[in-house]
Write a protein that holds these residues in place. Sequence first.
Motif, mmCIF file in Angstrom:
data_model
loop_
_atom_site.group_PDB
_atom_site.id
_atom_site.type_symbol
_atom_site.label_atom_id
_atom_site.label_comp_id
_atom_site.label_asym_id
_atom_site.label_seq_id
_atom_site.Cartn_x
_atom_site.Cartn_y
_atom_site.Cartn_z
ATOM 1 N N TYR A 23 3.478 3.622 -3.803
ATOM 2 C CA TYR A 23 2.795 3.542 -5.081
ATOM 3 C C TYR A 23 1.725 4.617 -5.255
ATOM 4 O O TYR A 23 1.654 5.272 -6.298
ATOM 5 C CB TYR A 23 2.141 2.170 -5.257
ATOM 6 C CG TYR A 23 1.210 2.114 -6.447
ATOM 7 C CD1 TYR A 23 -0.167 2.170 -6.276
ATOM 8 C CD2 TYR A 23 1.713 2.046 -7.741
ATOM 9 C CE1 TYR A 23 -1.016 2.143 -7.366
ATOM 10 C CE2 TYR A 23 0.879 2.027 -8.836
ATOM 11 C CZ TYR A 23 -0.489 2.072 -8.641
ATOM 12 O OH TYR A 23 -1.322 2.069 -9.720
ATOM 13 N N ALA A 24 0.877 4.830 -4.258
ATOM 14 C CA ALA A 24 -0.242 5.767 -4.404
ATOM 15 C C ALA A 24 0.252 7.180 -4.698
ATOM 16 O O ALA A 24 -0.258 7.863 -5.587
ATOM 17 C CB ALA A 24 -1.113 5.745 -3.152
ATOM 18 N N ALA A 25 1.275 7.631 -3.960
ATOM 19 C CA ALA A 25 1.810 8.978 -4.179
ATOM 20 C C ALA A 25 2.475 9.085 -5.544
ATOM 21 O O ALA A 25 2.343 10.105 -6.234
ATOM 22 C CB ALA A 25 2.801 9.331 -3.075
ATOM 23 N N ALA A 26 3.203 8.030 -5.944
ATOM 24 C CA ALA A 26 3.856 8.044 -7.249
ATOM 25 C C ALA A 26 2.825 8.088 -8.370
ATOM 26 O O ALA A 26 2.979 8.828 -9.344
ATOM 27 C CB ALA A 26 4.754 6.819 -7.400
ATOM 28 N N ARG A 27 1.754 7.311 -8.220
ATOM 29 C CA ARG A 27 0.738 7.237 -9.285
ATOM 30 C C ARG A 27 -0.004 8.560 -9.452
ATOM 31 O O ARG A 27 -0.387 8.930 -10.566
ATOM 32 C CB ARG A 27 -0.247 6.101 -8.973
ATOM 33 C CG ARG A 27 -1.252 5.846 -10.078
ATOM 34 C CD ARG A 27 -0.562 5.351 -11.337
ATOM 35 N NE ARG A 27 -1.504 5.190 -12.438
ATOM 36 C CZ ARG A 27 -1.849 6.157 -13.277
ATOM 37 N NH1 ARG A 27 -1.328 7.364 -13.156
ATOM 38 N NH2 ARG A 27 -2.698 5.938 -14.247
ATOM 39 N N ARG A 28 -0.186 9.298 -8.372
ATOM 40 C CA ARG A 28 -0.867 10.589 -8.471
ATOM 41 C C ARG A 28 -0.050 11.600 -9.260
ATOM 42 O O ARG A 28 -0.595 12.571 -9.791
ATOM 43 C CB ARG A 28 -1.165 11.144 -7.072
ATOM 44 C CG ARG A 28 -2.390 10.539 -6.413
ATOM 45 C CD ARG A 28 -2.816 11.341 -5.205
ATOM 46 N NE ARG A 28 -1.837 11.264 -4.116
ATOM 47 C CZ ARG A 28 -1.862 10.359 -3.154
ATOM 48 N NH1 ARG A 28 -2.816 9.430 -3.142
ATOM 49 N NH2 ARG A 28 -0.935 10.359 -2.201
ATOM 50 N N GLN A 29 1.268 11.378 -9.334
ATOM 51 C CA GLN A 29 2.134 12.292 -10.064
ATOM 52 C C GLN A 29 2.126 12.034 -11.565
ATOM 53 O O GLN A 29 2.660 12.829 -12.333
ATOM 54 C CB GLN A 29 3.581 12.153 -9.561
ATOM 55 C CG GLN A 29 3.771 12.351 -8.072
ATOM 56 C CD GLN A 29 3.558 13.785 -7.658
ATOM 57 O OE1 GLN A 29 4.103 14.701 -8.273
ATOM 58 N NE2 GLN A 29 2.770 13.993 -6.624
ATOM 59 N N LEU A 30 1.519 10.923 -11.988
ATOM 60 C CA LEU A 30 1.627 10.474 -13.372
ATOM 61 C C LEU A 30 0.292 10.572 -14.112
ATOM 62 O O LEU A 30 -0.775 10.294 -13.553
ATOM 63 C CB LEU A 30 2.072 9.009 -13.419
ATOM 64 C CG LEU A 30 3.497 8.679 -12.986
ATOM 65 C CD1 LEU A 30 3.664 7.166 -12.883
ATOM 66 C CD2 LEU A 30 4.506 9.258 -13.966
ATOM 67 N N GLY A 31 0.385 10.936 -15.384
ATOM 68 C CA GLY A 31 -0.720 10.797 -16.318
ATOM 69 C C GLY A 31 -0.202 10.018 -17.509
ATOM 70 O O GLY A 31 0.716 10.476 -18.196
ATOM 71 N N ILE A 32 -0.754 8.825 -17.751
ATOM 72 C CA ILE A 32 -0.175 7.924 -18.746
ATOM 73 C C ILE A 32 -1.168 7.670 -19.875
ATOM 74 O O ILE A 32 -2.320 7.296 -19.634
ATOM 75 C CB ILE A 32 0.242 6.591 -18.098
ATOM 76 C CG1 ILE A 32 1.331 6.844 -17.057
ATOM 77 C CG2 ILE A 32 0.730 5.604 -19.157
ATOM 78 C CD1 ILE A 32 1.797 5.613 -16.330
ATOM 79 N N VAL A 33 -0.721 7.887 -21.102
ATOM 80 C CA VAL A 33 -1.501 7.568 -22.292
ATOM 81 C C VAL A 33 -0.937 6.266 -22.861
ATOM 82 O O VAL A 33 0.183 6.252 -23.388
ATOM 83 C CB VAL A 33 -1.404 8.686 -23.346
ATOM 84 C CG1 VAL A 33 -2.253 8.327 -24.563
ATOM 85 C CG2 VAL A 33 -1.856 10.014 -22.752
ATOM 86 N N PRO A 34 -1.660 5.153 -22.760
ATOM 87 C CA PRO A 34 -1.130 3.863 -23.215
ATOM 88 C C PRO A 34 -1.222 3.710 -24.725
ATOM 89 O O PRO A 34 -1.904 4.480 -25.420
ATOM 90 C CB PRO A 34 -2.043 2.858 -22.509
ATOM 91 C CG PRO A 34 -3.364 3.576 -22.411
ATOM 92 C CD PRO A 34 -3.016 5.029 -22.190
ATOM 93 N N GLN A 35 -0.541 2.702 -25.237
ATOM 94 C CA GLN A 35 -0.624 2.397 -26.664
ATOM 95 C C GLN A 35 -2.007 1.885 -27.037
ATOM 96 O O GLN A 35 -2.572 2.256 -28.058
ATOM 97 C CB GLN A 35 0.407 1.321 -27.037
ATOM 98 C CG GLN A 35 1.838 1.783 -27.095
ATOM 99 C CD GLN A 35 2.738 0.695 -27.660
ATOM 100 O OE1 GLN A 35 2.358 -0.039 -28.554
ATOM 101 N NE2 GLN A 35 3.941 0.599 -27.128
ATOM 102 N N GLU A 36 -2.569 1.004 -26.189
ATOM 103 C CA GLU A 36 -3.813 0.339 -26.518
ATOM 104 C C GLU A 36 -5.010 1.261 -26.289
ATOM 105 O O GLU A 36 -5.001 2.113 -25.402
ATOM 106 C CB GLU A 36 -3.994 -0.930 -25.666
ATOM 107 C CG GLU A 36 -2.934 -1.985 -25.886
ATOM 108 C CD GLU A 36 -1.636 -1.694 -25.133
ATOM 109 O OE1 GLU A 36 -1.642 -0.760 -24.292
ATOM 110 O OE2 GLU A 36 -0.636 -2.368 -25.393
#
Length: 317
Positions: free
Chosen positions: A75-88
């Motif tokens: 999870y930690a390595a996967a999350r570092r690869q992501l930048g997420i802009v949520p709806q809320e």
Amino acid sequence: MSAVSFQQVSKTYHTSRGPLQALREVSFNIEPGEFFGLLGPNGAGKTTLISILAGLSRATSGRVAVHGHDVVADYAAARRQLGIVPQELVFDPFFSVREALRIQSGYFGVRHNDDWIDELLANLGLADKANANMRQLSGGMKRRVLVAQALVHRPPVIVLDEPTAGVDVELRQTLWQFIARLNREGHTVLLTTHYLEEAEALCHRIAMLKAGQVVALDRTSALLSGRASTMLRFKTDDPLPPSLADVARVTGRIAQIKAHDAQEVEEVLSALRLHGVAVEDLEIGRADLEDVFLEIMQDDTAPVFLDHPSPLEEVPS
């Protein structure tokens, strides 16, 4: 290696009315550097899929990976690869914009990040709000800060979940110019939106979800050329004859009617003349992505899985 990989992903919620299957064996890959669109009506499963990708929800079955990192096992390595802009709109009311971005940098272990923060503030029209408290910002400005927070650690994969919902034209233009630049520089982008003209203009490939299943997956150009046909668009204040009303898409005064060839165009025009329908601003052109989307969503036949290679994967001749 794919930037994002969804393999046989299913998600079932247990409710008081029994099990609710939000996703059904969803499978597709997004390649590095792609601008990928994920479309579907409300309740189709788009946000559920993104929540699983982000680690906010866990799939009932299947596997999701980001640059080879399993979102559950690594999870930690996967999350570092992501930048997420949520709806809320989610924000901390106790910090200024710059402080919020510095704190977000710290979550990912990024230090001495002020130069990149300044660039984000400038490109997203937030430079004059850098020292403003988050509570003082309008909804559109808060949305810009969410985008900046998602990008502050320079993620290789950017996920935009309805990023321009309810925002002004200026922000939409500013955001897409900046995101398109990042995509050209090699960032992978996954976009969900109900503004289909955005998806048509930006996305290399598109997947369409319906009731938790992928019902179309192909290059944007292939979807348009493979299913689209000639469209007649016009304005009228008169009721359409029954033969046309049954097949027309009407939005206010604007009617759109599909015609496959010149003969069908003439048949539509003849029917309008015969029933005395006064027409303004008549246009004859190709169907757009909205037309294709509605056709696919209303089609109960087999899904469209042509999935031609994206332009990034094609080998030059």
